[in-house]
Every structure is written in structure tokens, then in C-alpha cells.
Design a protein around this motif. Sequence first.
Motif, PDB file in Angstrom:
ATOM      1  N   ARG A 158       0.853  -1.200   0.000  1.00 15.97           N
ATOM      2  CA  ARG A 158       0.000   0.000   0.000  1.00 15.97           C
ATOM      3  C   ARG A 158       0.883   1.243   0.000  1.00 15.97           C
ATOM      4  O   ARG A 158       1.709   1.433   0.888  1.00 15.97           O
ATOM      5  N   LEU A 159       0.710   2.100  -0.995  1.00 13.35           N
ATOM      6  CA  LEU A 159       1.491   3.321  -1.085  1.00 13.35           C
ATOM      7  C   LEU A 159       0.882   4.396  -0.195  1.00 13.35           C
ATOM      8  O   LEU A 159      -0.326   4.671  -0.264  1.00 13.35           O
ATOM      9  N   ALA A 160       1.699   4.991   0.647  1.00 13.87           N
ATOM     10  CA  ALA A 160       1.244   6.084   1.516  1.00 13.87           C
ATOM     11  C   ALA A 160       1.342   7.390   0.742  1.00 13.87           C
ATOM     12  O   ALA A 160       2.430   7.920   0.534  1.00 13.87           O
ATOM     13  N   LEU A 180       7.437  -1.609   3.196  1.00 13.59           N
ATOM     14  CA  LEU A 180       8.607  -0.739   3.045  1.00 13.59           C
ATOM     15  C   LEU A 180       9.006  -0.622   1.586  1.00 13.59           C
ATOM     16  O   LEU A 180       9.344   0.471   1.106  1.00 13.59           O
ATOM     17  N   TRP A 181       8.993  -1.745   0.851  1.00 10.57           N
ATOM     18  CA  TRP A 181       9.351  -1.706  -0.573  1.00 10.57           C
ATOM     19  C   TRP A 181       8.452  -0.741  -1.342  1.00 10.57           C
ATOM     20  O   TRP A 181       8.935   0.092  -2.124  1.00 10.57           O
ATOM     21  N   LYS A 182       7.150  -0.834  -1.109  1.00 13.28           N
ATOM     22  CA  LYS A 182       6.203   0.000  -1.855  1.00 13.28           C
ATOM     23  C   LYS A 182       6.411   1.476  -1.564  1.00 13.28           C
ATOM     24  O   LYS A 182       6.136   2.337  -2.414  1.00 13.28           O
ATOM     25  N   ASN A 183       6.911   1.793  -0.373  1.00  9.58           N
ATOM     26  CA  ASN A 183       7.085   3.193   0.029  1.00  9.58           C
ATOM     27  C   ASN A 183       8.549   3.612   0.102  1.00  9.58           C
ATOM     28  O   ASN A 183       8.876   4.598   0.759  1.00  9.58           O
ATOM     29  N   TRP A 184       9.420   2.863  -0.582  1.00  9.71           N
ATOM     30  CA  TRP A 184      10.854   3.086  -0.446  1.00  9.71           C
ATOM     31  C   TRP A 184      11.298   4.313  -1.219  1.00  9.71           C
ATOM     32  O   TRP A 184      11.851   4.244  -2.322  1.00  9.71           O
ATOM     33  N   SER A 185      11.054   5.482  -0.639  1.00 13.59           N
ATOM     34  CA  SER A 185      11.482   6.750  -1.229  1.00 13.59           C
ATOM     35  C   SER A 185      11.550   7.796  -0.130  1.00 13.59           C
ATOM     36  O   SER A 185      10.944   7.650   0.939  1.00 13.59           O
ATOM     37  N   MET A 186      12.276   8.868  -0.398  1.00 13.61           N
ATOM     38  CA  MET A 186      12.393   9.972   0.556  1.00 13.61           C
ATOM     39  C   MET A 186      11.056  10.688   0.744  1.00 13.61           C
ATOM     40  O   MET A 186      10.850  11.384   1.727  1.00 13.61           O
ATOM     41  N   LEU A 191       5.956   9.729   5.543  1.00 14.25           N
ATOM     42  CA  LEU A 191       4.507   9.801   5.743  1.00 14.25           C
ATOM     43  C   LEU A 191       3.989   8.653   6.596  1.00 14.25           C
ATOM     44  O   LEU A 191       2.839   8.672   7.043  1.00 14.25           O
ATOM     45  N   MET A 192       4.830   7.643   6.815  1.00 16.96           N
ATOM     46  CA  MET A 192       4.395   6.425   7.483  1.00 16.96           C
ATOM     47  C   MET A 192       4.690   6.412   8.975  1.00 16.96           C
ATOM     48  O   MET A 192       5.729   6.888   9.416  1.00 16.96           O
ATOM     49  N   MET A 193       3.761   5.843   9.724  1.00 18.81           N
ATOM     50  CA  MET A 193       4.012   5.457  11.104  1.00 18.81           C
ATOM     51  C   MET A 193       3.484   4.043  11.250  1.00 18.81           C
ATOM     52  O   MET A 193       2.371   3.735  10.815  1.00 18.81           O
TER      53      MET A 193
END
Length: 284
Positions: A158-160, A180-186, A191-193
Motif C-alpha cells: 500500500r502506497l502512503a 517498506l518496498w512500496k514506500n521506499w522513497s524519501m 509519511l508512514m508510522m
Amino acid sequence: MSDTGEEWQVARRRKGAARKSKSLQVSSNSACSQEHLDIGKTVKRIRDTVSELRCEDFWQEWKKAGSAALLKPPEDPEGPSKDGRTCQQLECVCYGLGSFSSCVSARFQLAMLLLLLDAGQIPLKDCSVYDPAFSSGERDVLRELGLTVLTENEEGKRLATKPTLFYLMHCGKALYNNLLWKNWSMECLPLMMIIGNGFNGMMDRTVEREFKRDYGYITQAVSVCEERQLPCPSRLVDVFSDTAVITFPTSGLNRLPQSTWAEVPEPQYQHCSDLEIIQRETQS
């Protein structure tokens, strides 16, 4: 003994079971009975559990320890609004809750989720929940509570796109790694908790070489995330043990070399014999 006392005893007897993927523990008999749930009665049991947890000392400690993160959403790249408030309301995604109608541990974890949503001022409709183990009756219960029930197995991918709390209690490592893979960017990680199992604990319980090979995104995240352990009473060790609030401050991410973000291959898990995740069915 009261019903509440019996439930504490059941929770204690289940020690160790919660570490397994809860989605894999549902028998055909229990699944059948869950299709015919008394919705009103089940909702009442969950709300009674919420009231019970609200009076517990450790909940007050959770609320205090996590208040900074819950009441101050994860970093938003758009920055604060002119009046100092964050631009976007915190949302929530919950994976792997388990069959809460038959599993005492899962029901307490659902009750804790409801408490956290209230503490973080997150509207119930803005919390999306999914577990392949949910029966149709359990999905009806979740909707009755006001939550949004997802219909697709996202496998944690799931992309945040806005500040998001991910509630992952005793889920498999692959689910965290996929997220983590899906959201692996600066842009997305801040944006994640996450409220779930601590990354350091995962690494400590796994052979280092295999962990780095199979769960590379968790391995990299350990050195740059902030992990705050939440207290757990001994009688609920299998329900809330090793739970942490995990955030990804931009200051930590800046310590990683730029090459970290250049290539982001999707995890495959070819070498994992016990993946602890129910994968999406694919068309043959």
C-alpha cells in the motif's frame, strides 16, 4: 470466574501463538461458525473489551508514549498549514488482525486499534482493514463498527500518499518488507508510522544472513527509523509483546547514500520456506 477473567486465562494459555501468522490459524469449523455471527453481540463484546482496555494502566502508558506520534501525524512533505496544523488528516491501514470472533488475542488487538484511532483523532471510516482470514460475518462486524473493509489482498503493498498509520500486530516479516518496498522513497517513508513488531526484534529472532537476503528493506530501515517500544503487561505478553511505534524521520533517511533509492526491486522470497503471509491468488 467472570467472563473477563476467563478471557485473561485464555490469552495466557495462548502464549507464543500470536507470533505465528494469525491468518493461518483459522480452522474450517471456526470459519463456518463465523459466517453466522450475531453481529450485535459481537460488536458489544468488542466495545466491552475497548472499555476494559481503557481502564488498564498499560493503555495509559501506550497513549502517553505514542501521543507525540499519534497526535502529531508523520512528516508531511507539503509542510504545515499557515495556522500551524498539518495539511492532511492521518489515515490508518490495518493488516493481519486475525479472526477476532474466535481468537481472544485478535479481539484485544482490534479493541486496541479502536482506542488508538480515538486517541489519534482518526475517523473510523478512514481506517481500512484487511485479513484473508475474515469471514463474511466478521466483515459485517467491522463495517458495523464504522471501519472500511478492503476487498483486495494487497500483500502489504500500500502506497502512503498522505500521512498514514499502519497497524500490523504480530504480522509476518514479508508484510512489513512489502510495505517498506512500496514506500521506499524519501517522499513516502516520512509519511508512514507503524505500530507493530519492532524491526530490531525481528532481526534478533532470525539468522542474520537469511534476514538480510530475504528482508532487505527491513534490514536497511533498522538503521534509519526511530523505534519506541510500547509497554506490555505479563498477562498479555502474547497479545501486545514486542510492539513498537516506528517512524521514519527525514533526518535519518538523509544518512543513506543516494544509491539506496536508485534501484528498488520488488521482493520475491524465493528462499523462504515459511513466508508467514497469505499471498494474492494469481490467474493461471
